[in-house]
Design an enzyme around this catalytic site. Sequence first.
Site, mmCIF file in Angstrom:
data_model
loop_
_atom_site.group_PDB
_atom_site.id
_atom_site.type_symbol
_atom_site.label_atom_id
_atom_site.label_comp_id
_atom_site.label_asym_id
_atom_site.label_seq_id
_atom_site.Cartn_x
_atom_site.Cartn_y
_atom_site.Cartn_z
ATOM 1 N N ASP B 410 0.472 -1.143 -0.359
ATOM 2 C CA ASP B 410 -0.119 -0.391 0.035
ATOM 3 C C ASP B 410 0.294 1.438 -0.244
ATOM 4 O O ASP B 410 2.580 1.173 0.342
ATOM 5 C CB ASP B 410 -0.840 0.037 1.312
ATOM 6 C CG ASP B 410 -1.626 1.003 1.347
ATOM 7 O OD1 ASP B 410 -2.838 1.364 0.401
ATOM 8 O OD2 ASP B 410 -1.499 1.652 2.925
ATOM 9 N N GLU B 520 -7.051 17.577 4.895
ATOM 10 C CA GLU B 520 -8.279 18.259 5.331
ATOM 11 C C GLU B 520 -7.330 19.428 6.406
ATOM 12 O O GLU B 520 -7.292 20.362 6.240
ATOM 13 C CB GLU B 520 -9.140 17.805 5.789
ATOM 14 C CG GLU B 520 -10.292 18.038 4.747
ATOM 15 C CD GLU B 520 -11.782 17.733 4.911
ATOM 16 O OE1 GLU B 520 -12.523 17.255 5.846
ATOM 17 O OE2 GLU B 520 -12.285 18.647 4.189
ATOM 18 N N THR B 705 -1.597 1.646 -5.876
ATOM 19 C CA THR B 705 -1.883 3.189 -5.200
ATOM 20 C C THR B 705 -3.164 3.693 -5.787
ATOM 21 O O THR B 705 -3.186 3.102 -6.849
ATOM 22 C CB THR B 705 -1.085 3.793 -4.952
ATOM 23 O OG1 THR B 705 -1.205 5.184 -4.449
ATOM 24 C CG2 THR B 705 -0.347 3.833 -6.877
ATOM 25 N N GLY B 706 -4.034 4.640 -5.078
ATOM 26 C CA GLY B 706 -4.730 5.637 -5.594
ATOM 27 C C GLY B 706 -4.237 6.084 -6.483
ATOM 28 O O GLY B 706 -5.467 7.216 -6.005
ATOM 29 N N ASP B 762 -0.659 -0.621 5.895
ATOM 30 C CA ASP B 762 -0.801 -0.557 7.007
ATOM 31 C C ASP B 762 -2.448 0.195 8.134
ATOM 32 O O ASP B 762 -2.895 0.472 9.186
ATOM 33 C CB ASP B 762 -0.856 1.082 7.165
ATOM 34 C CG ASP B 762 -1.215 2.530 6.826
ATOM 35 O OD1 ASP B 762 -1.771 1.923 5.759
ATOM 36 O OD2 ASP B 762 -1.397 3.615 7.448
ATOM 37 N N ASP B 766 -6.149 -2.128 3.615
ATOM 38 C CA ASP B 766 -5.331 -3.218 3.366
ATOM 39 C C ASP B 766 -5.712 -4.815 3.994
ATOM 40 O O ASP B 766 -4.699 -5.344 3.193
ATOM 41 C CB ASP B 766 -3.894 -2.861 3.895
ATOM 42 C CG ASP B 766 -3.610 -1.207 3.040
ATOM 43 O OD1 ASP B 766 -3.715 -1.297 2.520
ATOM 44 O OD2 ASP B 766 -3.490 -0.491 4.125
#
Lengths: 340, 1093
Positions: B410, B520, B705-706, B762, B766
């Site tokens: 990840d 954010e 990954t995104g 993590d 995942d």
Amino acid sequence: MNSSGGSAAGPSSGSGDGSAPPRRNSKRPKYSKFTQQELPACKPILTPKWVISVFTLVGVIFVPIGIAALMASNNVVEIVDRYDTECIPASMTGDKVAYIQNDTINKICTRNLTVPKDMDQPIYVYYQLDNFYQNHRRYVKSRSDAQLRDADQANKTSGCDPEKTTKDGSPIVPCGLIAWSLFNDTYNFTLGNKNLSVNKNGISWASDRDHKFGKDVYPKNFQNGVLRGGASLDPNKPLNEQEDLIVWMRTAALPTFRKLYGKIHQDLKANDIIMVTLENNYNTYSFNGKKKLVLSTSSWLGGKNDFLGIAYLTIGGLCFFLATAFTVVYLVKPRYWVGY
Amino acid sequence: MNGVGWERVRMARLGGEAAVVGTRRREVVDLRQVSSQTVRLGRVQPQHPSHRTIYCNDSDANFIARFKSNSISTTKYNVLTFLPKGLFEQFRRVANLYFLMISILSTTPISPVSPVTNVVPLSLVLLVSLIKEAFEDWKRLENDNSINNTAVDVLQGQNWENMPWRKLQVGDIVRVKQDGFFPADLLFLASTNPDGVCYIETANLDGETNLKIRKALEKTWDYLAPEIADKFKGEIQCEQPNNSLYTFTGNLIIESQTLPLSPNQILLRVMMNSMSVPSKRSTLERKLDKLILTLFGGLFMMCLIGAIGSGVFINRKYYFLGLFDDVEGQFNPNNRFVVTILTMFTLITLYSTIIPISLYVSIEMIKFIQCAQFIDKDLHMYHAESNTPALARTSNLNEELGQVEYIFSDKTGTLTRNLMEFFKCSIGGEAYGTGITEIEKGQAERSGKKLSDDAKSDTAVHEKGFNFDDARLMHGAWRNEHDPEICKEFFRCLALCHTVLPEGDESPERITYQAASPDEAALVTAAKNFGFFFYRRTPTTVMVRESHVEMMGIKQDVSYEILNVLEFNSTRKRQSIVCRYPNGRLVLYCKGADTVIYERLSNASNDIRKVTREHLEQFGSAGLRTLCLAYRELTNDLYEKWNEKFIQAKSSLRDREKKLDEVAEIIEKDLILIGCTAIEDKLQDGVPVCIETLARAGIKIWVLTGDKMETAINIAYACNLINNDMKQFIISSETDAIQEAEEKVTSLVKKGAHRITLSIGDGANDVSMMQAAHVGVGISGLEGMQAVMASDFAIAQFRFLTDLLLVHGRWSYIRLCKVITYFFYKNLTFTLTQFWFTFQTGFSGQRFYDDWFQSLYNVIFTALPVIIVGLFDKDVSASLSKKYPELYREGIRNMFFKWRVVAVWAFFAVYQSLIFYYFTTTASQNGHNSSGMIFGLWDVSTMAFSCAVVTVNLRLLMENVYFTIYVLLSTFYFYLTLLLVPVVALLSDFFYLGIQRWFFPYNYQIVQEIHRGEYEGVGSREFLEIGNNLTPDEARSYAILQLPREKSRHTGFAFDSPGYESFFASQQGVFAPIMAWDVARRASVRSKRTSHR
């Protein structure tokens, strides 16, 4: 996914689950050579040098040992005489089993043995049987050690099938197939017209005599059945003095075996002719087994046994050969050995 | 957190006003959905037919119902069940069951050996296993006790009393403080928050780390103080305890009013939802099963040969065997078939030693110690900052770590720290921010430039979430920029358009922001640093302390009315708010992915668009996560009209989400671009070196990954994942799909390519990936425990993978291979000796060895040395393992446990057993001691046994060094044989090893040679941070050595084309050949996601 960062920066809330005081509860593992896997270890690396030196070393050690063993074996004088085929009347060769099982026939037989070399005393007398499975499972377990050891345990015959008890149920001492099939050929030796006395004391292992066979255990009901397997025992002699039995009951590892018959305490000269008067009682004809009489001297290594010497010499020689071969390879086609 | 699968709900911070910490609390009635007795983990309990009625705060009334206590138990056994259940568990293993049967068989007369031969080893094995079970269960019990004894405040009379959790009764009222854990499933009554709400974190339940709001029924808001709370009487009717997280039905009957209860009022502990880690078996162990099966096959063949022999042999002519007419079946020459069958059983008993009974228990012990003593206690894997040592949560998979070929990682939080920092921005077409990302540094290094770490300027501010420096913007300098108005819009957008909760003191220094995502929080923190300090949120307003007025130092609190919030989700990929300024100005602020924002821009701002697009690409290639900001002025009419639709959509009962999205589309258009933000997600320490090392070890790393394609690629660059020569293939995917995709890819590689896979992650997203892979590694030391709970190994930092794989994994693999092959060899040797003997005993099944010798051969004479090897064997030291990662490839190729290796061992076993048997018997054939006495059966067998024990142990010595002392016996003859036989027996091995090392060396052997004579000791800790630095000489010699033998294998980089091709090539026509492509292609053509989460 997100480790909400708030907890790290948040003011101590005073609740029980707050941030731990630094270092106090450190989970840092303690250092030790064991847990960090730093224990010293010696790693033998078989580099060419090592391989060659080890082979050479083995050769250097083995060849002398081989020579010594072979010499010891060569010094041993051994006379082997197979008599089962000879000691049978020509008329009976067609049915050897009938011959041996017929008690009325005289089994006395005479053999002349020539001494090839000087033989120093003590000279050991062995009999050698062949194709006799003293190591068969049924045979090996057919005995009662308790009974042999202790007069009070005469009734312990559990493992002794099928030679447990007489027909009326009283126990046989010693019970079992091993004792039942006790070897019963006898040998008498004469040199010229002088009798060579055979000493039958001390032919068994002392440990067997002292611990396995009781001094107050006497044979009872032995060889009283219809079928006689072999020798009878003197019912007035305690078992620990019946050395032939003790020797016989230390069962052999292989179907071909020798057993000690006695010792002759007299030196023999080369070309002496020994006359053996033997009683050919024991039945090996049923199963085509051979019977041999063996006279042998002894060396520091024991009896005549070329095997060890030859094996040592062979291996030693092979090692020298390999050492040489490796050296040649090393010189002709060396691998790039790091650090050399 | 410990290894047992119970979970706690983490109470999050209250969203309330500044209240004194100690008084922040919530009162709750204990519903006790937890059914306490030994909870079955992870399974749905059968439901009781009816509902249950609970009387609040009335223990006498509840007494009748006999609710269970609140103590939990995760233990497997209790004192009474331990023995029967523990034994039952043990006999579920085939080997143990087999030996039980053999033991039973050995009590019958058919057996050649006394029962002791099999009973003793079996008992020892069982004893050791049971002790281990008891030890583990004891640890679980201790763990349960510590949970059960956790204190909670319970209302007793008019006071709060501190009580352990286990004493909690159904119906009690409890007080849970901020950051506390829930002791049971609770009904939420009241909170110090005036609105009767609380925020909870449910990471331990469902892995989601964002805060969830729970709201108490208005009716119960007042029962806050103990005096009042004591007066609370009511009746709760609700469903029986169950493990459902999202449903709850029940009623609260209070003052003869029936109030419906929804999940909104329920605070869950849900013991029933605790997950047990699915147990994985290592590949090596599965292969071991095959080996054992082969041994069974061998056993059967040996028995068959012997049995047929016995049928042929038996004959009455051997009169000394007493084969009279009434002889028992096994020796009756009249029925040879029965003889054969019965002898078969005899021989099975006799040869049972071929199955290494103590192998499994030895392996278990070795692995257990490897985990508990080596992995858990490795200082190299201890992370001081987070005070987290490595943790092996299962001891099944140690050796699997030595064979990993594919790593699925990840990105966020695993490769990166998941500490988002506001790093750069672009406002109105102007790029700001002077920082240089690590990725840029990496790029610069690759292109040969050297970037100096210039000293920080005075204006640089670095705090959590903010690492930005540009004199043009900081300290109010933006007012002098050419377009301060757009700057203002930018900052306001940051300060207003979010869902962050402020907490703590309302001062810029001490406030903390609670956000669903750290991005954010970083943006709001940025606004704060630019002078737009968001400090308070009420349900309808956002308060911002602005310092934009012309004169420096003057601040002004502005209250913006938040009219609508159009929330972020993964399809919208944007978030908007509609707010009204105090002066009545109506503005829509929107932030989101560049693609979605650009689609919705008005045609006016063309010039900024282009420049900003360039900036976005720049930021992206620097590895930063970007967001576009935009706004739209609204007129009252337009807004009112729209708002009606919005309210309608919001109150619709069906397809609300969809309708809301549609309504949002109406207003989120004609936007004016303000600029964009760039947030850095920093790489963890040592990640690039680690990845490079792993790649050199032949491990292919896939980062799932995104992120935006560019970001992902650049992260990969920065991580040394890829370099310029390589073709690139990155799978990117949507957030919602990624989890699925990760799992799919993982299991595809696992199944299709038959390679060992490792997943590292993590977070909760995942988990599926980690469970699908052969080995799951969780990053620990962070807050969410979900990943760790589902993992097999937990490490604090990605870089510790180097130690975990290259050192521990490699050693464990090699050790286990040695132990297994050695066990195989020694038992085969021993049994074959027995087998050869059978031929000379008339196939009677007579045992060669003494009963005690045979029973202790496995458990005493040869057990300890092999365990020592299993624990201490080291071919090369830890530092060298890391220095030469290429050594690891031998594990990937399974060089040490191939059938070929087993065959070599089997060959030597046959050879040596022949030597043992024939040398000892032939040597003692006519041999006698110097007083003429001949050796009997037991003398010869003792000799053979001694030779076997010495040889077998010496053989291990050839692999390693240890000391064993054997008491030797009697004659010269014995010693000579003892010298001869092992030497002859081992000569071939020695020859083989010499030849093998000489002509076909393993890599580790080369390394051994290079570093021969070096002393390894405390100094090796210098290598704490993997030093890949070979001296030039070493490198050269190593490289030379590698050259002729290396069969041009691909280097194993994640995006390396040979690796990828071979992987998919192996897929062709094997398993679901198109699917792998599909997942990859579909994912890669889908529009790229921006970094907002």
